[in-house]
Structure formats: structure tokens, C-alpha cells
Design a protein around this motif. Structure first.
Motif, PDB file in Angstrom:
ATOM      1  N   LEU A 133     -32.445  60.513  54.909  1.00  0.00           N
ATOM      2  CA  LEU A 133     -32.816  59.095  54.773  1.00  0.00           C
ATOM      3  C   LEU A 133     -33.110  58.513  56.152  1.00  0.00           C
ATOM      4  CD1 LEU A 133     -30.162  57.718  52.207  1.00  0.00           C
ATOM      5  CD2 LEU A 133     -32.531  58.404  51.748  1.00  0.00           C
ATOM      6  N   SER A 134     -34.063  57.584  56.198  1.00  0.00           N
ATOM      7  CA  SER A 134     -34.337  56.898  57.459  1.00  0.00           C
ATOM      8  C   SER A 134     -33.220  55.880  57.716  1.00  0.00           C
ATOM      9  CB  SER A 134     -35.672  56.153  57.363  1.00  0.00           C
ATOM     10  OG  SER A 134     -35.548  55.086  56.447  1.00  0.00           O
ATOM     11  N   ALA A 135     -33.197  55.346  58.930  1.00  0.00           N
ATOM     12  CA  ALA A 135     -32.155  54.373  59.276  1.00  0.00           C
ATOM     13  C   ALA A 135     -32.176  53.197  58.301  1.00  0.00           C
ATOM     14  CB  ALA A 135     -32.341  53.889  60.705  1.00  0.00           C
ATOM     15  N   ASP A 136     -33.377  52.746  57.967  1.00  0.00           N
ATOM     16  CA  ASP A 136     -33.490  51.613  57.033  1.00  0.00           C
ATOM     17  C   ASP A 136     -32.944  51.979  55.656  1.00  0.00           C
ATOM     18  OD1 ASP A 136     -34.510  49.891  58.838  1.00  0.00           O
ATOM     19  OD2 ASP A 136     -36.634  50.234  58.304  1.00  0.00           O
ATOM     20  N   GLU A 137     -33.275  53.177  55.230  1.00  0.00           N
ATOM     21  CA  GLU A 137     -32.797  53.613  53.909  1.00  0.00           C
ATOM     22  C   GLU A 137     -31.274  53.768  53.899  1.00  0.00           C
ATOM     23  OE1 GLU A 137     -36.676  56.162  52.347  1.00  0.00           O
ATOM     24  OE2 GLU A 137     -35.307  57.058  53.804  1.00  0.00           O
ATOM     25  N   VAL A 138     -30.743  54.317  54.970  1.00  0.00           N
ATOM     26  CA  VAL A 138     -29.277  54.464  55.055  1.00  0.00           C
ATOM     27  C   VAL A 138     -28.629  53.094  54.888  1.00  0.00           C
ATOM     28  CG1 VAL A 138     -27.348  54.984  56.608  1.00  0.00           C
ATOM     29  CG2 VAL A 138     -29.266  56.578  56.428  1.00  0.00           C
ATOM     30  N   ARG A 139     -29.204  52.122  55.555  1.00  0.00           N
ATOM     31  CA  ARG A 139     -28.675  50.760  55.473  1.00  0.00           C
ATOM     32  C   ARG A 139     -28.750  50.236  54.037  1.00  0.00           C
ATOM     33  NH1 ARG A 139     -31.953  48.450  59.278  1.00  0.00           N
ATOM     34  NH2 ARG A 139     -31.058  49.868  60.815  1.00  0.00           N
ATOM     35  N   GLU A 140     -29.890  50.492  53.415  1.00  0.00           N
ATOM     36  CA  GLU A 140     -30.099  50.012  52.054  1.00  0.00           C
ATOM     37  C   GLU A 140     -29.120  50.664  51.072  1.00  0.00           C
ATOM     38  OE1 GLU A 140     -34.326  50.418  51.002  1.00  0.00           O
ATOM     39  OE2 GLU A 140     -33.561  50.579  48.949  1.00  0.00           O
TER      40      GLU A 140
END
Ligand code: ATP
Ligand code: MG
Length: 569
Positions: A133-140
Motif C-alpha cells: 500500500l502507498s503511504a496514503d492508502e496505509v493512512r486510509e
């Protein structure tokens, strides 16, 4: 004046604190074999500030007090923001504060190999996985305080696949940010720190110590607890914001089955009229709002040092504020009180005229010079006396004269008599003004030769005593008058859309040139501190000026608002 006196460690206080209570109990129960071993773990991404001084005082002071050990450990896991300049400054500042960590200087980067092995171990145990997962996805996926997170689609990769991918992450096969190694804990945990936190990230950036050996770097949380464990730290003292991370540290250490220090959190120091975030301080430096990290207006240790603060005064300050479990903001007036208190006892007194007004003693012989004995510090007779030259032409402070004085003005005025400190009574007989501006440029006075030493044989009194310098003997210096860097009590309390920089005090520095100082101030060492009588405490700047023409920094004015507050309570 020496900067090295015995350290007033936290334990010197009669009152105890909760950290000591925990340590006392651990010693009693033999938990760590009676050992006390602490550490201070700065990230070398900026200069240390007064908040760090408190953390150092707590960790190193307590270890000293218990006859234990303390480590200096650089938490250097983020090569993007770190630099050797910061490492050097941190060392210098801690040493200056009076602590000596001896051989026990460590770097988290020294543990990169071991940390990598620990990560592999977690993978083999099925307790860590490579996530795409990208950083944004991890956050999401992480969820919020009220909503639990969702499992990453990569969470159930096999151990073999994870080992292979992690190995290839290390080998540099993947782009920055494309993959991470994450702990496999619990995406539904009420504690967000436990929702499969990232342990390693890809960063194709050279490190100031390991060069280009690594292109993956361990995250702070993973590194920190294991570094404490590797070093055999007994009490890992940190600030409150790490309380939420403690279960994660416990998890890592327990899963790996390694030595487990006790973490203890205390409230960080906040001071009014300043900011203490390194990010903001860096911004002030980079954007030129201050002259550097050691600008005397900065709350950094190097700034306070250059401003004239002593290590003793900073340790005294830490001692007075103590340690607590609840966040609060300390009044900067207390810090100022501590330095006044220290310098009052230690700084020699001198006479310095910051805004000179020429005074001619009409009845004093033209070429005569007398040497007046002046006390170096009335608080400490052992500091002795000095000889101050007196002659026909003097300087006094402009605002010690008023042509048309109000009732309570007891200083010099036409026809009035005052005492010159350590010298004579003088009386003002004439006022010379600039023809165009009307500004007073020169006073003519007479002196009474019978009043040498400051009293009249006939018993007549004067109500004002002024400081002065002899014009022919004085040295000329620049004096930098500092005020608070921010004029808002909480600099972060700004209008929406405004930066904290809107709280900067536009008048935080005023440079006075052409100040006249008594000649004994020529050739004084950089960093030496004085009280300029009736004005405040000043120190010789550590960078600018020359021995013949030094630059002085205002450390703190004499008026003590903290003492007043205390008295009124
Ligand atoms: P900043 O948030 O300004 O970047 P930091 O806390 O990230 O500062 P570190 O180098 O990680 O800076 O700090 C080293 C240690 O100093 C940490 O253990 C931290 O808890 C402690 N510390 C930092 N600021 C304060 C403060 N204001 N009061 C007490 N301790 C502090
Ligand atoms: Mg930090």
C-alpha cells in the motif's frame, strides 16, 4: 567565572518525584539488579532547546543521583533531515550543561544490522509482513479514533514471500515508498499505534554515518525500543506523547523475547513567549528571522549560552519546575529569574553608559585623573575592588537627566545635585542644546571636592546616584538589547491562515552603537558576564566584536517580574 560546579541533580531536592518513586521501588525489588541506566535520545535534525535541557536533566541527573550510568544516543533513523552539524552541536551543548557521558555515545545507525535481523525474525514468526500500500492508502486503511482500521490486502502473504520481498527491499530493487515492512498486530486495536505500524520504509538516501549501505531505514518506534534494549537501559524516560507508543514497544520487545526496559513518561516543558518545535525553529533560521540556531533570542541551548545564560541557571530552572505527569506552560519569567539569581552572586559589576550624554565638570582640573575604588560585587566581598578613572569630561545616561523633571524624578536636573557612584556629588549648572533640534547635547556641572567617596561632610543628602564613565578612558562598544522573540504569550495562537511567524516581536533586537564602557571592560574574554550597574546583565558576544571593541549582549534586565509575582502571592 567557571561554568563547572557540582550538578544540582533532581535528587538534590528534598521533595521526591514520581520517577524517583518508580526507580526506588525497582531498586527495592531488585528488578534490574539494582541498576539505574538511562539515556537521552536526540534526533540529530536540529539544535537542542531548553525543553531538551529538561529531558537531559531528568535522565542524566537522575542517573547521576543514583550513581548509575547514562548514554547519549543519537536516534539517527531519518537521513533526509539529519546532519553531522547537529550531532556536533548536541554534543557541545550537553557537555556545556555539565554532563559527561564518557564512552557511552551511541548511534541507532550502529544497530542497523541487528535491527534488520530482528525484523527478519518477526517475519519468520509471522509477526511482520511486506505491504504494497502507498503511504496514503496505509493512512486510509488505518481508520480513526472512532473507527477501526481495515486489514491490508497484503497482510496474509506467506513468510517465504515476505522474506524474499524484504530482502529485495534491502537490495534496492524497489522505488521509495512503494513498499513497507509492517508489524502484524491488530487493525481493530483502539490504540492506533497498534494498527500494524510500519517498521521499515524504503529511502534511497545516503546516511551521514552509514553512507549508501542502506536504502531501507527502520522507523523510530521500532528502533527506539530495541536500542534501549540493546544498551541495557533500565529506565527509558521520555515525554508524554510516547505513552500511546508504549504498548507497541512492549509488543516488539515481548515478541522478540529480548531484554525489556521500563518506559516512564513525563510532561514536556512548554514555555510562554516562545516555540519549541525544531521544525519551527529551523524555519526561523532558514528564512532569516534570526541570525542562526545560536541567535541569542532563540530558546536553543546554544542561543541561551550566547545570550549569557549559565549552565547552573538552566539546571536550577529545571530543578524548580520539576517533573509532572500533566502538561502545562511555564512562565519564561521564571527562567529569567534563575539567571538573575545566579549572576547576581557571580557577575562582577561594571559601569556602562548605553545612551551617552556628555558632562563637563567645570571646576575639575583639566588634566587631572583620579582613580576611584569600586566594589566588584557587593554580594561577594571576595571578588574585591577595582580602580575606575575619573576626569573632567564624563558620560552619563541620557535619561538620567531631565530639563523639566516630574515630581518623582530624583536624578539630574538643572540646579540639582546628585551623587556619581564611587566618586563625587555634582550639581548641574548649565545645559547645552543643539540649535536646530533642541536636543540636550552636553551638561555643565560643578563637583564638590569634599564629597569624594559619595558623602558630604556637612551631612547634606542627595536622592539620586548615577553611573558614569570617564570620556577619555572609556571604550566604545556595541550593545545588543534583546527582547522576547515573540510578543504573543502563545505564539501559536494566531488567526486562521496566519503562520506562527505573525507572533514574532518586530522589536526583539535593538543594536546600540557608541556605548561607552569603563576601561576595565577592554580585552575581556568572549562569553564573560557582567552586571552593568542599574541596567542588567550582559555578556561578551562569542562571535562578533574584538577585544578593543567588544560586542555585548543583554542577558536579562535587572527588573525581576518573577520575584514580584512571588512577593505578591
Ligand atoms: P521536536 O518535536 O521539536 O522535533 P523532538 O522531541 O522530536 O523535538 P528529539 O530529538 O526527538 O526532538 O528529542 C529528544 C528527547 O527530548 C525526546 O526524548 C523528547 O521526549 C525530549 N524532549 C523534546 N522536547 C522536549 C520538551 N519540550 N520538554 C521535555 N523533553 C523534551
Ligand atoms: Mg522526536
Amino acid at each position: 567565572m567557571t561554568d563547572r560546579t557540582p550538578i544540582n541533580a533532581p535528587g538534590d531536592r528534598e521533595s521526591s518525584n514520581f520517577i524517583r518513586d518508580i526507580i526506588d521501588e525497582d531498586i527495592q525489588t531488585g528488578r534490574f539488579g539494582g541498576r539505574v541506566h538511562t539515556r537521552f535520545p536526540p534526533e540529530p535534525n536540529g539544535y537542542l532547546h531548553i525543553g531538551h535541557a529538561k529531558a537531559i536533566w531528568v535522565s542524566f541527573g537522575i542517573a547521576t543521583d543514583y550513581g548509575g550510568l547514562y548514554n547519549l544516543r543519537f536516534d539517527d533513523t531519518n537521513p533526509v533531515k539529519e546532519d553531522v552539524e547537529y550531532v556536533d552541536s548536541i554534543r557541545e551543548d550537553i557537555r556545556w550543561l555539565g554532563f559527561d557521558w564518557g564512552e557511552r555515545e551511541f548511534y541507532a545507525s550502529d544497530y542497523f544490522d541487528r535491527l534488520y535481523e530482528y525484523a527478519v525474525q518477526l517475519i519468520k514468526m509471522g509477526r511482520a509482513y511486506v505491504c504494497d500500500l502507498s503511504a496514503d492508502e496505509v493512512r486510509e486503511y488505518r481508520g480513526t479514533l472512532t473507527e477501526s482500521g481495515r486489514d491490508s490486502p497484503y497482510r496474509n502473504r506467506s513468510v517465504e514471500e515476505n522474506l524474499d520481498l524484504f530482502e529485495r527491499m534491502r537490495a534496492g530493487e524497489f522505488e521509495d515508498g512503494s513498499r513497507t515492512l509492517r508489524a502484524k498486530i491488530d487493525m481493530a486495536s483502539p490504540n492506533i499505534a497498534m494498527r500494524d505500524p510500519v517498521l521499515y520504509r524504503i529511502l534511497n538516501v545516503p546516511h551521514h554515518r552509514t553512507g549508501d549501505r542502506w536504502c531501507i531505514y527502520p522507523m523510530y518506534d521500532f528502533t527506539h525500543c530495541l536500542s534501549d534494549s540493546i544498551e541495557g537501559i533500565t529506565h527509558s524516560i521520555c515525554t508524554l506523547e510516547f505513552e500511546n507508543n508504549r504498548p507497541l514497544y512492549d509488543w516488539v520487545l515481548d515478541e522478540l523475547g529480548v531484554y525489556h526496559p521500563q518506559q516512564i513518561e513525563f510532561a514536556r516543558l512548554n514555555l510562554n513567549y516562545t516555540v519549541m518545535s525544531k521544525r519551527m525553529l529551523l524555519q526561523l533560521v532558514q528564512e532569516g528571522y534570526v541570525s542562526g540556531w545560536d541567535d541569542p533570542r532563540m530558546p536553543t541551548i546554544s542561543g541561551l549560552r550566547r545570550r549569557g545564560y549559565t549552565p547552573e541557571s538552566i539546571r536550577d530552572f529545571c530543578d524548580r519546575i520539576g517533573v509532572a505527569k500533566a502538561n502545562s506552560t511555564v512562565d519564561v519569567a521564571l527562567l529569567e529569574h534563575c539567571i538573575r539569581d545566579d549572576l547576581n552572586r557571580r557577575a562582577p559589576r561594571r559601569m556602562a553608559v548605553l545612551h551617552p550624554l556628555k558632562v563637563i565638570i567645570d571646576n575639575y582640573p583639566d588634566d587631572q585623573v583620579e582613580y576611584m575604588e569600586a566594589v566588584n560585587n557587593p554580594e561577594d566581598p571576595s571578588m574585591g575592588t577595582r580602580q575606575v578613572p575619573f576626569s573632567k569630561v564624563l558620560y552619563i545616561e541620557q535619561d538620567d537627566f531631565m530639563e523639566d523633571p516630574p515630581k518623582k524624578f530624583f536624578r539630574l536636573a538643572p540646579g540639582r545635585e546628585v551623587r556619581l557612584r564611587y566618586a563625587y556629588f555634582i550639581r548641574c549648572v548649565d545645559v547645552v542644546k543643539d540649535k536646530d533640534t533642541g536636543e540636550v547635547v552636553e551638561l555643565h556641572c560643578t563637583y564638590d571636592p569634599e564629597t569624594r567617596g559619595g558623602s558630604a561632610p556637612d551631612g547634606r543628602k542627595v536622592r539620586g546616584t548615577l553611573h558614569w564613565v570617564s570620556a577619555a578612558h572609556a571604550i566604545t562598544a556595541d550593545v545588543r538589547m534583546y527582547d522576547r522573540l515573540f510578543d504573543r504569550e502563545n505564539p501559536l495562537d494566531v488567526e486562521e491562515g496566519e503562520s506562527f511567524k505573525a507572533s514574532l516581536n518586530p522589536n526583539s533586537l535593538e543594536i546600540l552603537t557608541e556605548c561607552r564602557l569603563e576601561p576595565s571592560l577592554a580585552g575581556t574574554e568572549r562569553g564573560s558576564r557582567y552586571q552593568f550597574e542599574r541596567q542588567g546583565y550582559f555578556c561578551v558576544d562569542s562571535r562578533d566584536g574584538t577585544p578593543e571593541s567588544p560586542v555585548f549582549n543583554l542577558t536579562v534586565a535587572l527588573r525581576d517580574s518573577w520575584a514580584k509575582i512571588q512577593q505578591s502571592q
